[in-house]
Structures are given as C-alpha cells and as structure tokens.
Enzyme design. Sequence first.
Site, PDB file in Angstrom:
ATOM      1  N   PHE A 167      -3.587   2.110   6.581  1.00  0.00           N
ATOM      2  CA  PHE A 167      -2.612   1.060   6.863  1.00  0.00           C
ATOM      3  C   PHE A 167      -1.275   1.712   7.176  1.00  0.00           C
ATOM      4  O   PHE A 167      -0.764   2.499   6.387  1.00  0.00           O
ATOM      5  CB  PHE A 167      -2.463   0.091   5.683  1.00  0.00           C
ATOM      6  CG  PHE A 167      -1.532  -1.049   6.024  1.00  0.00           C
ATOM      7  CD1 PHE A 167      -1.985  -2.155   6.736  1.00  0.00           C
ATOM      8  CD2 PHE A 167      -0.189  -0.996   5.670  1.00  0.00           C
ATOM      9  CE1 PHE A 167      -1.120  -3.183   7.080  1.00  0.00           C
ATOM     10  CE2 PHE A 167       0.676  -2.024   6.009  1.00  0.00           C
ATOM     11  CZ  PHE A 167       0.210  -3.123   6.716  1.00  0.00           C
ATOM     12  N   ASP A 252       1.785   9.558   5.778  1.00  0.00           N
ATOM     13  CA  ASP A 252       2.384   8.261   5.495  1.00  0.00           C
ATOM     14  C   ASP A 252       2.379   8.087   3.974  1.00  0.00           C
ATOM     15  O   ASP A 252       1.353   7.785   3.367  1.00  0.00           O
ATOM     16  CB  ASP A 252       1.571   7.157   6.184  1.00  0.00           C
ATOM     17  CG  ASP A 252       2.110   5.752   5.879  1.00  0.00           C
ATOM     18  OD1 ASP A 252       2.918   5.614   4.939  1.00  0.00           O
ATOM     19  OD2 ASP A 252       1.703   4.810   6.576  1.00  0.00           O
ATOM     20  N   LYS A 281       8.938   1.466   1.001  1.00  0.00           N
ATOM     21  CA  LYS A 281       8.693   0.700  -0.225  1.00  0.00           C
ATOM     22  C   LYS A 281       9.665   0.991  -1.390  1.00  0.00           C
ATOM     23  O   LYS A 281      10.637   0.292  -1.525  1.00  0.00           O
ATOM     24  CB  LYS A 281       7.236   0.847  -0.636  1.00  0.00           C
ATOM     25  CG  LYS A 281       6.306   0.190   0.399  1.00  0.00           C
ATOM     26  CD  LYS A 281       4.991  -0.288  -0.161  1.00  0.00           C
ATOM     27  CE  LYS A 281       4.341  -1.299   0.755  1.00  0.00           C
ATOM     28  NZ  LYS A 281       3.409  -0.779   1.738  1.00  0.00           N
TER      29      LYS A 281
HETATM   30  C1  LIG Z   1       3.335  -1.010   3.191  1.00  0.00           C
HETATM   31  C2  LIG Z   1       2.929   0.130   4.032  1.00  0.00           C
HETATM   32  C3  LIG Z   1       3.444   0.314   5.337  1.00  0.00           C
HETATM   33  C4  LIG Z   1       4.322  -0.707   6.013  1.00  0.00           C
HETATM   34  O1  LIG Z   1       5.554  -0.847   5.399  1.00  0.00           O
HETATM   35  P1  LIG Z   1       6.478  -2.102   5.778  1.00  0.00           P
HETATM   36  O2  LIG Z   1       7.750  -1.837   5.026  1.00  0.00           O
HETATM   37  O3  LIG Z   1       5.771  -3.347   5.362  1.00  0.00           O
HETATM   38  O4  LIG Z   1       6.679  -2.056   7.252  1.00  0.00           O
HETATM   39  C5  LIG Z   1       3.083   1.461   6.007  1.00  0.00           C
HETATM   40  N1  LIG Z   1       2.265   2.374   5.460  1.00  0.00           N
HETATM   41  C6  LIG Z   1       1.755   2.227   4.221  1.00  0.00           C
HETATM   42  C7  LIG Z   1       0.884   3.294   3.656  1.00  0.00           C
HETATM   43  C8  LIG Z   1       2.049   1.096   3.474  1.00  0.00           C
HETATM   44  O5  LIG Z   1       1.510   0.929   2.263  1.00  0.00           O
END
Ligand SMILES: *Cc1c(COP(=O)(O)O)cnc(C)c1O
Length: 424
Positions: A167, A252, A281
């Site tokens: 994700f 990420d 986050k």
């Molecule tokens: C939540 C998340 C995102 C997206 O972050 P947003 O602030 O909602 O755009 C990207 N990568 C990972 C691994 C995430 O958990």
Amino acid sequence: MSRGSDLNKFKVCQRNRPLDTLLERVNKTMNTKEIIALSDQYVMHTYGRIGLAPVQGKGALLREADGREYLDFVGGLAVDSLGHCHPAVVQAICEQAETLMHVSNLYYIEPQAKLAELLAQNSCCDRVFFCNSGAEANEGAIKLARKYAKKKHGPKKYEIITAEKSFHGRTLATITATGQPKYQQGYEPLPQGFSYVPFNNLEALQNAIGPHTCAVMLEPVQGEGGVIAADQAYLAGVRELCNQHGLLLIFDEVQCGLGRTGKFLAYQHYGVEPDIITLAKALGGGFPIGAMLAKQSAADAFAPGDHASTFGGNPLACAAALAAMRTLLDDGVVENCARIGAYLEEKLRGLQNKYHFIREVRGLGLLLGMELTVEGGEYVKRCQELGLLINCAAGNVLRLIPPLIITQEDADRAIAILDTALGA
Ligand SMILES: *Cc1c(COP(=O)(O)O)cnc(C)c1O
C-alpha cells in the site's frame, strides 16, 4: 437575457439556510447522533465509517460526546504514536501558531531545517523533502527515482517494481504503485511504468528486473496488506540486486517507521539501507506532515524547481513534528514500544492457543496482526462494544497499532477484551 433571469440563475447556487442559523450550528456542541447525521448528509461518502464520533483524546483513550471511553488500539491508523494530544506536541503547536504559521518555501524556514537535520541524523539518508501525507511522500520518491535514473542512465529507465499486497497511497501514481487491484479499479487509465512481484520472493524480483527498471519500492513491514514483515534474507537480497542493476531502493516507512516496530526506522532491524525513505503518519504527532528522505547521491538528481509543495514543511507542521520526534527519540518511547510490543505479541499467542480460528500472530513492535480463518469485521465491532478500538486489515487480519506509549496494564485490558470478543 433579462436581468431577472440572471438573478434567478444565481439563486440556485445560494445556500438555502440563512447564514446566522448555520453559524449557530457551528458554535453548538453536537451529540454523536447529530454528528453522524450531519456528516452523512454533507461529507462525501468515500469512507465506510464506523458509527462512533470521538470528540476528545488523551493518551491511549478516546471519549465520545456522551462520555463513553475507548481504549484506542487504532491510534489514528498509526498516527497517534505518542497518544492523543501529547503535551509536548500541543505546546509546540500553540507556541508556533502564535509566532508564524505559514510562509512560502521561497524562504528559509527554521523548524523545517531543524527537523531535516533530526531525520537525517537518525537515518541513513542525508536530505529531506517535506510534504503533507504519505501518498505525497511516495509521489516524491517516484519522481526522484525517475529523475535520477534519467540523468544517470538515459531516458529508457523509468519502471518501478513494487510488491503485491503493498500500500503506497491514494493518488493516481501511488494507487498504481500499490499492488492491490481493488484500489485501482475504476480509475483507469493508470500511469505507466509500474510492475508487481510477490513479496518475500527474491527469485520473482530477479526475473522482473528488465531494461526499463529504475527502482524497487517496498514496505519493510506491509501494513494495509495484512501486517507482513519482510524476511531478513529477502531484504538483503533485494539490496544486492539493486546494487547489481543500478536501481534505487525505496522503503515506504509511512506506517512501519518512526518507532512503530521498536526501532526508530524499520529497516534498522534488517541492517539493509535504502536509498530513499518515505515517512508520514506518526511524523507530526497527529499533525499532517510527510517527508521523503534520500541519500545525497539520489537527492542530487533534484535541482531547484524540480519538485515543490505549497504547504510542505511549513513552520506549524514542522514545529509539531520536531516536538513529536524529540519526544519519540528522547523519552524512551521506542524502547517502550519494543517491550510492550513483545509482551502483547506473547499474549496474542496465548489467545491463538485458545481459539482455533486464529491462524497466525505476526508483526514487529506495536505493528501487530492476528490473521483469522474467518472475516474480522464482526470481532472489531464486538471489541468496540466492549470499549476497545481495533482495526481489520485485508479482510481477516485484526490489526493492533496502538500508541507506542501504552502501558502493560493497557495491553492486559486490551487482551481481556479481545478474549471476551473472540470467545462470544
Ligand atoms: C498510510 C500509508 C500511505 C499513505 O499515506 P497517506 O498519508 O494516507 O497519503 C502510504 N504508505 C503506507 C505504507 C501507508 O501505510
């Protein structure tokens, strides 16, 4: 056309309630029912919301308007790592808000420079680009990887390999990077230049690398995909392949970074360094901010004018993040996460021994998942009724991502509620 018909046309876009009654509503405190009704009427229906409207938070507790309290093991989806309304973050926001909230990145910004130093000094990276969310951080990483590859290897290198069940966000490029078709459907045509491989399968990655590949993007611990940690040998092998083929490695860490796994950054468990790291986050202690970190050699591919954000790294967001990161690094929060995370995981294994429909308990630190052989939604609801908020990922994985400041008593209470919910 007559003047009258013009006026009538104008009237259709006017509000149908007088302004003073609308403002009265803004000033009035609402109960949960009213909040839900108003939201359902006016807010776009992009979320499958749970019928709960928290209005106040302190530490690991959330309170509804009627006074009902919940132990919050969702933590704003891995955002509220310091708990709700941490006093250091609140103070920093109040002081900065009174001093300077926003100026353009046309100018130098003191809290931004300090935050960049703190992140660089606590990671393998040298330079930081600030934005407002995880998706934006990943957009920045995708753009930097392409720019770098074009400058270094010519125009034919642009493809980024990502993992299935990953994700990476909800913008067009990041849903394309996300290896889950459900996030892409209906938004075609998608941007080109992405391909997908099964996670934790080195041979699949090796076979996927082609003449157009410029980078590999992975979460060291997949969050949304159902709490799946990379294997040590896999990440080391990925790094090796990237070196051999001149590819940038992007981690990420939007969810798994910033103390969540029991180390400041998740890659530090593996001793495998990426070239680019994305964060968001938990970075602002509840305030929206994201960051894309890069090693000097990669960061050099961006020249002034190549990438920008109006709000990215503004004084207020950076002051909040500076306070949050200082607290995270200074106050034993990461150590607490490692200790309580191990404790909670052990207790979850205890539940696994008791309930045959728990297939697996997994995760790192306080990014924990309990995979069921059945759908998880019903258990989320039962826990909520008993005063515990948890979340379900990938349909059947109960995900626990509480604030990193929780105590052993909080963990015990959560386990007791889970036990009752699972046994009912
Ligand atoms: C939540 C998340 C995102 C997206 O972050 P947003 O602030 O909602 O755009 C990207 N990568 C990972 C691994 C995430 O958990």
